[in-house]
Design an enzyme around this catalytic site. Structure first.
Site, PDB file in Angstrom:
ATOM      1  N   HIS A  21       0.884  -1.194   0.069  1.00  0.00           N
ATOM      2  CA  HIS A  21       0.022  -0.095   0.095  1.00  0.00           C
ATOM      3  C   HIS A  21       0.881   1.338   0.078  1.00  0.00           C
ATOM      4  O   HIS A  21       0.634   2.115  -0.952  1.00  0.00           O
ATOM      5  CB  HIS A  21      -0.926  -0.001   1.098  1.00  0.00           C
ATOM      6  N   HIS A  46       4.147   6.633   5.614  1.00  0.00           N
ATOM      7  CA  HIS A  46       3.159   7.499   6.077  1.00  0.00           C
ATOM      8  C   HIS A  46       2.327   6.438   7.342  1.00  0.00           C
ATOM      9  O   HIS A  46       1.769   7.057   7.901  1.00  0.00           O
ATOM     10  CB  HIS A  46       2.154   7.752   5.029  1.00  0.00           C
ATOM     11  N   GLU A  54       1.577   5.052  12.894  1.00  0.00           N
ATOM     12  CA  GLU A  54       0.023   4.737  13.044  1.00  0.00           C
ATOM     13  C   GLU A  54       0.027   3.061  13.349  1.00  0.00           C
ATOM     14  O   GLU A  54      -0.868   2.720  14.111  1.00  0.00           O
ATOM     15  CB  GLU A  54      -0.612   5.203  12.259  1.00  0.00           C
ATOM     16  N   ASP A  55       0.580   2.381  12.465  1.00  0.00           N
ATOM     17  CA  ASP A  55       0.199   0.990  12.404  1.00  0.00           C
ATOM     18  C   ASP A  55       1.394   0.060  12.849  1.00  0.00           C
ATOM     19  O   ASP A  55       1.210  -1.234  12.664  1.00  0.00           O
ATOM     20  CB  ASP A  55      -0.263   0.654  11.019  1.00  0.00           C
ATOM     21  N   ASP A  98      -2.913   8.639  -0.812  1.00  0.00           N
ATOM     22  CA  ASP A  98      -3.246   7.415   0.291  1.00  0.00           C
ATOM     23  C   ASP A  98      -4.802   7.223   0.022  1.00  0.00           C
ATOM     24  O   ASP A  98      -5.043   5.943  -0.191  1.00  0.00           O
ATOM     25  CB  ASP A  98      -2.861   7.916   1.685  1.00  0.00           C
TER      26      ASP A  98
END
Length: 736
Positions: A48, A72, A76-77, A139
């Site tokens: 992704h 990016h 966050e992940d 995104d």
């Protein structure tokens, strides 16, 4: 999945000086960070961010943006931190990645609030660096391209958010190619049947008219070449969502659309743009009202082009867009075109702000965040501005003001400056006086009449179009209410210090703000005015030795007829008990007007009318309730003397305003009784606001009637004549 060397090659095609080391490091770091994570499609999650980076390389963006795209989702992940990104890739890239990271563990009551707060954080980061927005849109585009792997409920939510926020935002940034694809993908998921129908009809139409399109392209290109104009002519077809939106907006059928096909003419200079228009308008008939010059007056998103519609070969209507190659680049890529490499470096924010009207608009919109709106309000205001087409108006000095379609002179005034909007009292449009709610048209010259000290009516908030105007009006209304409460609180506090025999100054009060847990003197006074803080506590904060020895005030209350904004013609003046008439007049606290915004209501079980002796009760956060002194409801406040305010009526002579009262009538149960009672009330020019009828026995009924009368004399006259009616057994006024 794109290989490491492929990513570097894509960047080097448009930037031979690309930072290969940084690109390679980002590739390896993100691949390890995401590890075995999978997407809903089953593909490695790392695919992704690589696809997002690929989308941005198509826009020829700088190395830092590509690296940020690859990284990016790491904060966050994965277990990555901002500090680690800063250390490995620099604070510039760290800031970009952090701006793309959603807020975690939000203590919010709804998903909508969380969505709004995350959108707020994103745009704050965008205000610092527009590249955050470019990565976010890329995104979202890749997520939309793979949306079919998600569950139905997630597909609908993400597609709706895309259509509501991200596609219009791409359009506002001039990124038309991205906007078209986002809208097309969202439309496909939200309304699959409508999408399939329109796509099929467009395919049929293309097969039917394909030869005509080629003929028009060739004829136009040949005509321009014969005039010595080097031009590229290409046909184009509207997107399904654009077609559907026009059908919905104009309530027309597919067959009634006349501009599904259009033609774009690309030339080398602005001069050639106007030469093309001269050739076209000379050769073919022009459709009136369809000429627009966005070169001399660019759109807010930097779009420049000339639009015209002509009746071409075969009596076929054809829409033409004429622009230069540079204008075409901006029309397709919008703000991303400004971030291209220029002499081996990226345009800095200062340069970008000066060049890009779209970025200027975005930064102005984000500036609303600093003006006290909640995230939900900000999201609402931003969506309002995103969705409107624009009109262009001028100040008397020639300054161009771009506004959403449907905007009014009030919106115009706030677009010029917040102070101009707040003080606006009238307008001239093209030299003629016009209502402030007139809808502005393209080219209007607007002059705003102002009055210093004016406060915008709160109702304006529901009438304006722009988010800036709504935000400013709401803020001005809040400030006015706060000032009203602070004014009341100042007089209450001053009187409290006088009762205590202690001197009062704001400097003394300022020195004990921390003890009162307030940030400013006005905060303290407003809290007292709202009834949230007892005035005796303020005295005690300044003079700790002070002991409040006031005794409970004992009176009696009665009813309400809803909230009343008391007009100047019939206002209340607050006084303190135990004072002489002169003292009362000197120390009275006026509470006035629908415009005053300090909430004042009458007692819920019977109201109050001029002529009654009355008392006011402060309710924290709500305002003041007016009771007749004889009301038994006042016993509920016997232990709260700090909430009591003695009040008097201040009625201007000759005015006939209405006030609420309640009466109870025992009447004979026979046909015509209610009519006879209503006739008496009507003959006395009183008004029935509400009526409840209860059976007492087979022969009698009890009627509880809320009436509106001018004063106590008026009420007594109504009661007296009711008692004289044969069908009436008894009439009493309710006092609680």
């Amino acid at each position: 999945m794109m290989r490491q060397y492929e990513l570097v090659d894509r960047v080097r095609r448009y930037n031979p000086q690309a930072d290969e080391v940084s690109l390679n490091r980002a590739y390896v770091y993100a691949m390890k960070a995401h590890g075995a994570q999978k997407r809903a499609s089953g593909d490695p999650y790392f695919s992704h961010p690589l696809e997002v980076a690929a989308i941005l390389t198509d826009m020829k963006l700088d190395d830092a943006t590509i690296v940020a795209a690859v990284l990016h989702d790491t904060i966050e992940d994965t277990d990555s931190t901002r500090e680690e990104i800063d250390r490995l890739f620099g604070s510039d890239i760290g800031r970009l990645v952090d701006g793309l990271t959603k807020l975690k563990k939000l203590d919010l009551v709804s998903k909508r609030a969380a969505q709004a707060e995350n959108f707020r954080k994103l745009l704050l980061a965008v205000a610092e660096d527009v590249r955050v927005l470019l990565v976010k849109l890329a995104d979202r585009l890749h997520n939309m391209r793979t949306l079919h792997f998600m569950t139905q409920d997630k597909r609908a939510r993400i597609a709706e958010e895309t259509l509501d926020i991200y596609a219009p935002l791409a359009g506002r940034m001039g990124m038309q190619r991205m906007r078209d694809e986002l809208e097309d993908l969202a439309f496909r998921h939200l309304m699959p049947d409508a999408y399939a129908m329109i796509a099929a009809r467009l395919e049929e139409l293309h097969k039917k008219n394909g030869k005509i399109i080629v003929k028009i392209e060739k004829e136009l290109a040949d005509e321009l070449a014969a005039r010595g104009i080097d031009a590229k002519v290409e046909g184009r077809q509207k997107q399904p969502y654009s077609v559907w939106r026009k059908m919905e907006r104009k309530s027309i059928a597919f067959e009634q659309l006349s501009d599904i096909f259009g033609f774009r003419v690309i030339v080398s200079s602005v001069e050639d743009c106007y030469r093309v228009i001269g050739v076209v308008h000379t050769k073919w008939a022009v459709v009136p009202g369809r000429f627009k010059d966005y070169i001399s007056t660019p759109k807010q998103n930097d779009y420049q082009s000339i639009h015209t519609t002509v009746v071409g070969p075969g009596r076929q209507r054809a829409e033409l867009q004429v622009r230069t190659a540079a204008m075409e680049d901006i029309a397709r890529n919008g703000i991303a075109a400004h971030a291209l490499y220029k002499d081996g470096r990226v345009a800095d924010r200062e340069t970008l702000t000066n060049e890009s009207r779209a970025y200027q608009w975005l930064r102005r919109t984000i500036s609303l965040l600093a003006e006290g709106d909640t995230p939900e309000e900000f999201l609402e205001h931003t969506k309002l501005e995103l969705f409107h087409d624009q009109v262009f108006c001028f100040t008397p000095k020639g300054r161009l003001i771009a506004l959403p379609r449907g905007a009014t002179p009030i919106d115009f005034a706030y677009a010029v400056h917040t102070d101009v909007g707040n003080s606006a009292v009238g307008a001239k449009i093209n030299g003629r006086h016009a209502p402030l709610l007139s809808e502005l048209q393209n080219g209007d010259e607007v002059e705003i009449a102002r009055a210093e000290g004016q406060i915008p009516p709160a109702v304006w908030e529901t009438l304006v179009i722009t988010g800036k105007a709504r935000s400013a009006i709401r803020r001005a209304s809040r400030d006015a209410v706060r000032a009203q409460y602070a004014g009341l609180g100042r007089q209450i506090v001053t009187r409290a210090f006088e009762r205590a025999g202690k001197p009062y100054t704001e400097d003394k009060l300022k020195s004990v703000l921390s003890r009162l847990a307030r940030a400013s003197v006005d905060d303290v006074l407003a809290a007292v005015g709202r009834g949230e803080m007892f005035s005796g506590d303020v005295v005690k904060a300044v003079y700790p030795e002070f002991m409040d020895e006031r005794k409970t005030i004992a009176p009696r209350p009665r009813g309400e007829a809803g909230w009343f904004g008391l007009k100047k013609a019939a206002s209340l003046v607050f006084k303190f008990p135990g004072e002489t008439s002169d003292e009362q007049n000197r120390k009275s606290i006026p509470i006035r007007g629908l415009q005053g915004d300090l909430p004042v209501r009458f007692a819920p079980n019977g109201g109050a009318v001029p002529g009654d002796r009355i008392v006011g009760i402060l309710t924290p956060g709500e305002g003041i309730t007016i009771y007749p002194i004889q009301s038994p409801d006042l016993t509920a406040f016997d232990e709260q003397p700090e909430r009591w305010l003695d009040v008097r009526w201040d009625i201007e002579d000759g005015r006939q305003d209405f006030f609420p009262a309640r009466i109870v009538i025992t009447a004979i149960n026979e046909p015509g009784t209610l009519g006879a009672i209503a006739t008496v009330i009507g003959d006395h020019a009183a008004n029935i606001d509400n009526i409840v009828i209860n059976p007492l026995s087979a022969d009698f009924r009890e009627m509880i009637i809320d009436v509106e009368v001018n004063d106590l004399k008026h009420l007594n006259a109504v009661i007296s004549h009711l008692r004289a009616r044969p069908v009436v057994s008894k009439v009493e006024r309710v006092n609680g």
